[in-house]
Design a protein around this motif. Sequence first.
Motif, PDB file in Angstrom:
ATOM      1  N   GLU B 111      41.369  40.432  35.764  1.00  0.00           N
ATOM      2  CA  GLU B 111      40.491  41.301  34.959  1.00  0.00           C
ATOM      3  C   GLU B 111      39.156  40.609  34.651  1.00  0.00           C
ATOM      4  OE1 GLU B 111      43.939  40.908  33.904  1.00  0.00           O
ATOM      5  OE2 GLU B 111      44.212  42.627  35.224  1.00  0.00           O
ATOM      6  N   GLY B 112      38.948  39.412  35.210  1.00  0.00           N
ATOM      7  CA  GLY B 112      37.688  38.705  34.997  1.00  0.00           C
ATOM      8  C   GLY B 112      37.626  37.947  33.682  1.00  0.00           C
ATOM      9  N   GLU B 113      38.738  37.946  32.929  1.00  0.00           N
ATOM     10  CA  GLU B 113      38.765  37.195  31.660  1.00  0.00           C
ATOM     11  C   GLU B 113      39.105  35.725  31.930  1.00  0.00           C
ATOM     12  OE1 GLU B 113      41.941  39.422  30.197  1.00  0.00           O
ATOM     13  OE2 GLU B 113      40.708  41.011  29.293  1.00  0.00           O
ATOM     14  N   TYR B 114      38.451  34.845  31.177  1.00  0.00           N
ATOM     15  CA  TYR B 114      38.734  33.417  31.302  1.00  0.00           C
ATOM     16  C   TYR B 114      40.022  33.108  30.539  1.00  0.00           C
ATOM     17  CZ  TYR B 114      38.115  28.369  31.304  1.00  0.00           C
ATOM     18  OH  TYR B 114      38.295  27.028  31.496  1.00  0.00           O
TER      19      TYR B 114
END
Lengths: 285, 285
Positions: B111-114
Amino acid sequence: MSTVQDANTTVVSGFHPLDVALRMTPQHDGSMQATAPAAYWNMVGPYGGITAAQMLQAVLAQPNLLGEPVSITVNFAGPVASGDMRIEAVAVRTNRSTQHWTVSMGQRNAEGEYEICTTATVITAVRRETFSMDSLDPPAMPDPATCERYDTQGAMEWLHRYDMRVVQGAIPTVWDDSGQESISQLWVRDDPPRPLDFPALAALCDVFFPRIWLQRARRVPAGTVGMTVYFHAGSEQLAQQADRHVLAQASAQAFRNGYFDQTAQLWDAEGSLLATSHQIVYYKE
Amino acid sequence: MSTVQDANTTVVSGFHPLDVALRMTPQHDGSMQATAPAAYWNMVGPYGGITAAQMLQAVLAQPNLLGEPVSITVNFAGPVASGDMRIEAVAVRTNRSTQHWTVSMGQRNAEGEYEICTTATVITAVRRETFSMDSLDPPAMPDPATCERYDTQGAMEWLHRYDMRVVQGAIPTVWDDSGQESISQLWVRDDPPRPLDFPALAALCDVFFPRIWLQRARRVPAGTVGMTVYFHAGSEQLAQQADRHVLAQASAQAFRNGYFDQTAQLWDAEGSLLATSHQIVYYKE
């Protein structure tokens, strides 16, 4: 859990000194404010075990806590001064059944700068009942009631908070460099007695005097720099143990150029492992 | 240190696979960019030992590093995916002769979250020569040259990176719930052979297969969640050991409701302790 005691004990304001040490006030930034506990004072700061208990308590007090502690590693980065401290516990990763925490304890120094004095990582988990067994039998020990209690008269404050009955490997009474095996075996519990919980168990894992003193029969400066506790007990086993004596055993594996390791086991009164623990300890010789 | 090998080995681009795994690029924010090493792939991500080596390397690569590693604790918070990773090492406290580090490894998820996938704390110190002794003798072992090498044919990728010669407590060949003592003793070194250094030693501390497999003779899902290494060796002892086989021993102390502990010792070819190590390992049964 708080235990109201008679006025003639060392208990502060009617509460157990461990419970006093574990009192924390949540701050607006999510951190906790706590106090360096005078009742557990060691030579240059609080007893390391009580610092470990406070670091763990800062996690256990979080509203988003998942499960019970499985592991804590505490690194003693610098001296803890008397007075207030800030403890910040952050859940850096929450999975389905495990949670990973980083914890830091800090204080303002004389120059007013905020300094980290202790770091920790904690793993908590929801555990379910499954195949279990101990691979290590407890040593044969006499009943704690028949063992002489270690005399803490004139000792540092924190030592008065424990009832220790050493069966093997007591602190040398003669410092003659004679040396012996680095193993100690003792019965120990909080004094006044207090039902065992996770912070109390973490604190108990640090009760052993430095192994180098035993190995060398030489009293050299020494201090724990890092400590890990693996909790085998769940809250049910802790409740069954209640306030009885814990069987504690520690020995060193290597002394090398200023650092030795310590490996320790803590069993409940029925002979079942509560925790295993490890330390890396600085010594100066 | 890089070792150029013949073209017919598994070495990537003429460099040792461990050195490839330890390659890191400093970023503007002070963090390091590294890559999940395909050469050390395990079932669902890199071998934990290589992740520990990378966490340590991120500290060793810092310009403000003080001394050599004394201790590392790595917590495996979540799976590490293939591709790039960010490793951030922060010296939270620097004293006269010791330094305390916190380290985190993270990746962007789908989801592109770190997301943080690994945490660690490291203690480094300037050590000086003083009283030293091992309290634990190495087990009697035949010469590694006379021991049969563990056949890694068809095994997971990371197992091909090690030359293992198991003398006691090999992985069961029959899964019949018969069970046995949880101790393993083996000779092990990198393959291709590579001079031992701190990251390589940290990685070696994780080579043991899950103790529950041995104890139960039952192959259940298991994975390390936390691991600590105490480094007894300094760089001088590592240099003397060079690329010879290390004597590695591991056993469990307790299996309890989904988690067991492991305590391990690694000796050099002369029988002197290089490191002691501990793990807490998840198992599902």
